[in-house]
Design a protein around this motif. Structure first.
Motif, PDB file in Angstrom:
ATOM      1  N   LEU A   1       0.845  -1.196   0.000  1.00 19.40           N
ATOM      2  CA  LEU A   1       0.000   0.000   0.000  1.00 19.40           C
ATOM      3  C   LEU A   1       0.882   1.249   0.000  1.00 19.40           C
ATOM      4  O   LEU A   1       0.668   2.176  -0.765  1.00 19.40           O
ATOM      5  CB  LEU A   1      -0.905   0.028   1.233  1.00 19.40           C
ATOM      6  CG  LEU A   1      -1.428   1.416   1.568  1.00 19.40           C
ATOM      7  CD1 LEU A   1      -2.375   1.899   0.490  1.00 19.40           C
ATOM      8  CD2 LEU A   1      -2.098   1.437   2.911  1.00 19.40           C
TER       9      LEU A   1
ATOM     10  N   CYS B   1      -6.339  -2.398   1.363  1.00 22.04           N
ATOM     11  CA  CYS B   1      -5.015  -1.894   1.747  1.00 22.04           C
ATOM     12  C   CYS B   1      -4.218  -2.974   2.468  1.00 22.04           C
ATOM     13  O   CYS B   1      -3.001  -2.989   2.437  1.00 22.04           O
ATOM     14  CB  CYS B   1      -5.149  -0.666   2.646  1.00 22.04           C
ATOM     15  SG  CYS B   1      -5.816   0.758   1.809  1.00 22.04           S
TER      16      CYS B   1
ATOM     17  N   CYS C   1      -6.891   2.224  -2.177  1.00 27.99           N
ATOM     18  CA  CYS C   1      -5.724   1.329  -2.240  1.00 27.99           C
ATOM     19  C   CYS C   1      -5.412   0.704  -3.589  1.00 27.99           C
ATOM     20  O   CYS C   1      -5.006   1.385  -4.502  1.00 27.99           O
ATOM     21  CB  CYS C   1      -5.826   0.280  -1.150  1.00 27.99           C
ATOM     22  SG  CYS C   1      -4.871   0.844   0.257  1.00 27.99           S
ATOM     23  N   SER C   2      -5.661  -0.602  -3.755  1.00 26.26           N
ATOM     24  CA  SER C   2      -5.138  -1.277  -4.956  1.00 26.26           C
ATOM     25  C   SER C   2      -5.864  -0.860  -6.230  1.00 26.26           C
ATOM     26  O   SER C   2      -5.440  -1.232  -7.327  1.00 26.26           O
ATOM     27  CB  SER C   2      -5.196  -2.796  -4.803  1.00 26.26           C
ATOM     28  OG  SER C   2      -6.484  -3.269  -5.131  1.00 26.26           O
TER      29      SER C   2
END
Ligand code: GLA
Length: 421
Positions: free
Chosen positions: A7, A140, A170-171
């Motif tokens: 992250l 995350c 996050c991703s």
């Protein structure tokens, strides 16, 4: 934590854009999707009419949280009187997620054997329950997130009886934004907004009132577009931690955002660290006072079963909570600063006014005793109020000397302020 490392990399890689996103050029590049989102179809708000109050697992337990901890948090919200003081959401943050089966249904991991039973337990205490996911493939923490399964997940949350969703970017950054629009930051932001819009619509389609909390670190001014897609709160910054410097940095970043909030939609300067780490009592008091002045969500993040009485006294101060929950829903603003002292005010319902005088510095410098300038607050004459930390009456006069220790605060409620004509 396997997850946090990746992250941090994703966030760091994206950080320059966080700054660029504030620029006018990017703002104008994004004007068309915002226009579309600002259409009169903003959903009627039935939740979060005042800033959400409750407890979240992340700040104390992080990835270690289990079903048992959530039950203990619910039990303790009741036993400590926090529920009666207004803390109703018990929010499970990251790391509850297991794997998806062949039908795409997401299962919980071994730490959370039966989410429906847990939700029933929390509800049986007269509380509400929240959960966490994100628009990417991974959260995350590196656990399964909702990309491509938004409707399915929203329906599952509703079936479990979930009342609150924190949705963490996050991703989605490497998974979608950087992959689908490499180097094109404006296009990346459009993808991000569309992802939040998708989950907002999926939650709405369940028919269950679910608070929708956007966690994307304040990138691209979410206060401008989040309410139209059903967002009830949106993070305004990166993560908080239990250090005064971080709390103060976040506080300063809230200045200027007051005009975006109101019943049903709130700036979120992140969850409370009251009672965590090595924060002094003054720091805990100031942090709590300022989050109340900001009309911030009050999501405690401490170890409830082992809460010290002094921390409980801070978190359950009904006068301070009443500032946060004031029905007018106006966020406080910084009126002025002088040396290490800042003066903030918040307009309250019934014409009342909250005044916070905070010593944000690490020591007392030349400005002590600090001379309070009521004229700069638009006030004239002696102001009769209540000191919300001593519970005693206080009269504020122009140029009155105030001694405020480092990181401590004077928080006063004036029921009938005498304003300059
Ligand atoms: C991000 C969020 C935090 C927390 C963690 C969980 O860092 O900002 O509040 O939810 O993810 O992994």
């Amino acid at each position: 934590m396997r997850m946090i490392a990746s992250l941090s990399l994703a966030v760091l890689a994206f950080a320059p854009f966080a700054i660029a996103a504030q620029s006018n050029s990017v703002a104008s590049a994004l004007s068309s999707p915002r226009m579309a989102l600002k259409a009169p179809s903003a959903p009627p708000q039935v939740v979060a009419l005042t800033p959400p109050m409750g407890w979240n697992s992340w700040n104390f337990f992080a990835e270690r949280v289990t079903d048992k901890d959530i039950r203990a948090a619910a039990d303790n919200l009741v036993a400590t009187g926090m529920k009666d003081a207004g803390y109703v959401y018990v929010n499970i943050d990251d790391t509850w997620e297991g794997e998806r089966d062949a039908t795409g249904l997401l299962h919980t991991n071994e730490k959370f054997p039966d989410m429906k039973a847990l939700a029933d337990y929390v509800h049986s205490k007269g509380l509400k329950i929240g959960i966490y996911s994100g628009p990417g493939t991974k959260t995350c923490g590196g656990y399964a997130a909702s990309l491509g399964h938004e409707e399915q997940d929203a329906k599952m949350y509703a079936d479990w009886g979930i009342d609150y969703l924190k949705y963490d970017l996050c991703s989605f950054i490497p998974d979608v934004m950087e992959k689908q629009a490499p180097g094109d930051k404006a296009a990346q932001m459009k993808l991000m907004i569309a992802a939040y819009e998708k989950m907002g619509a999926a939650l709405k389609a369940t028919g269950r009132p679910i608070v929708f909390s956007l966690c994307q670190y304040g990138w691209d001014s979410p206060w401008e577009w989040a309410p139209a897609l059903g967002g009830n709160l949106w993070r305004t910054t990166g993560d908080i931690d239990a250090h005064w410097d971080r709390i103060y940095t976040i506080l300063e970043q809230q200045d200027g955002l007051a005009k975006y909030v109101g019943p049903g939609h709130w700036n979120d300067p992140d969850m409370l660290e009251v009672g965590n780490g090595k924060l002094s009592l003054a720091e805990n008091r100031s942090h709590f006072s300022m989050w109340a002045l900001l009309a911030a969500p009050l999501l405690a993040g401490n170890d409830l079963p082992n809460m010290k009485p002094a921390i409980k006294a801070i978190l359950t101060n009904k006068d301070v909570i009443a500032i946060d929950q004031d029905a007018l829903g106006k966020q406080g603003k910084k009126a002025y600063s002088d040396g290490e002292v800042e003066v903030w005010t918040r307009e309250l319902s019934g014409g009342a006014l909250a005044i916070a005088v905070i010593n944000v510095g690490s020591d007392r410098y030349s400005t002590h005793p600090f001379l309070l300038n009521l004229q700069r607050l638009g006030l004239v004459g002696t102001q009769a109020g209540k000191n919300l930390w001593t519970g005693k009456d206080i009269s504020l006069t122009n140029r009155m000397p105030l001694e405020i220790p480092s990181h401590d605060i004077l928080l006063v409620r004036i029921a009938s302020p005498k304003m300059a004509p």
